[in-house]
Design a protein around this motif. Structure first.
Motif, PDB file in Angstrom:
ATOM      1  N   TRP A 114       0.837  -1.201   0.000  1.00  0.00           N
ATOM      2  CA  TRP A 114       0.000   0.000   0.000  1.00  0.00           C
ATOM      3  C   TRP A 114       0.869   1.248   0.000  1.00  0.00           C
ATOM      4  N   ASN A 116       1.097   5.291   1.248  1.00  0.00           N
ATOM      5  CA  ASN A 116       0.632   6.296   2.196  1.00  0.00           C
ATOM      6  C   ASN A 116       0.850   7.700   1.639  1.00  0.00           C
ATOM      7  N   ARG A 136      -7.947   6.435   0.604  1.00  0.00           N
ATOM      8  CA  ARG A 136      -8.961   6.596   1.643  1.00  0.00           C
ATOM      9  C   ARG A 136      -8.292   6.990   2.947  1.00  0.00           C
ATOM     10  N   ASP A 137      -9.023   7.738   3.769  1.00  0.00           N
ATOM     11  CA  ASP A 137      -8.492   8.183   5.055  1.00  0.00           C
ATOM     12  C   ASP A 137      -8.199   6.983   5.954  1.00  0.00           C
ATOM     13  N   TRP A 138      -7.075   7.048   6.650  1.00  0.00           N
ATOM     14  CA  TRP A 138      -6.780   6.009   7.636  1.00  0.00           C
ATOM     15  C   TRP A 138      -6.200   6.574   8.929  1.00  0.00           C
ATOM     16  N   LYS A 157      -3.731   9.232   4.189  1.00  0.00           N
ATOM     17  CA  LYS A 157      -4.558   8.477   3.245  1.00  0.00           C
ATOM     18  C   LYS A 157      -3.759   7.297   2.737  1.00  0.00           C
ATOM     19  N   ARG A 158      -4.461   6.218   2.417  1.00  0.00           N
ATOM     20  CA  ARG A 158      -3.786   5.046   1.909  1.00  0.00           C
ATOM     21  C   ARG A 158      -4.460   4.513   0.659  1.00  0.00           C
ATOM     22  N   ASP A 160      -4.493   0.914  -1.374  1.00  0.00           N
ATOM     23  CA  ASP A 160      -4.111  -0.503  -1.307  1.00  0.00           C
ATOM     24  C   ASP A 160      -3.789  -0.998  -2.714  1.00  0.00           C
TER      25      ASP A 160
END
Length: 163
Positions: A114, A116, A136-138, A157-158, A160
């Motif tokens: 993934w 970042n 997407r926010d993580w 945000k990440r 995948d």
């Protein structure tokens, strides 16, 4: 016509100028101090077996943007960090999207799972860009202190790469 290719030492001077222009405007990068081609090269080439970068240029060889991925001390080994810089006045024209297509494949080739992105919370354009790529926010870093003492939140945000 937009050309996307691997960055090289020959690109460092134009890349440093582009980054310094962005820093001078302020508000869209956590970098707040002007850089040199040499200092930028130390960062971009610091870990060649686990990092890479791409440049976007027009047919005349003018640099329009660059994007880097590589390991980060605060991320697990299966994740890489990403930084994207597009020449002021050239955002929204697909430069970042084309850079990301190359970067995403490189991240897969480097066996990352993934990607970042750490974006200043007040960088609306950056947040929109990464969201539109499928990040997407993580997480969130509150009151992150920049080199000049400015405090800002950062949105993590990440993206995948593996299902």
């Amino acid at each position: 016509m937009l050309i996307i290719r691997n960055g090289s030492t020959a690109d460092l001077q134009q890349s440093a100028h582009l980054l310094n222009d962005i820093i001078s405007i302020g508000g869209t990068t956590a970098r707040v101090e002007q850089t040199t081609a040499e200092a930028l090269g130390q960062w971009l080439f610091s870990n060649p077996s686990q990092a890479t970068w791409f440049v976007a240029e027009n047919e005349s060889g003018n640099l329009l943007g660059f994007q880097w991925i590589g390991p980060h001390q605060n991320l697990p080994s299966e994740a890489c960090d990403i930084s994207t810089f597009v020449k002021p006045g050239q955002t929204g024209l697909g430069i970042g999207s084309k850079l990301f297509n190359a970067t995403m494949q490189a991240a897969i080739d480097l066996d990352y799972e993934w990607i970042n992105a750490s974006i200043r919370a007040d960088n609306e354009g950056g947040l929109i860009y990464y969201q539109s790529r499928g990040f997407r926010d993580w997480g969130r870093l509150e009151n992150f202190e920049l080199a000049d003492g400015t405090k800002t939140d950062k949105i993590l945000k990440r993206f995948d790469l593996k299902d």
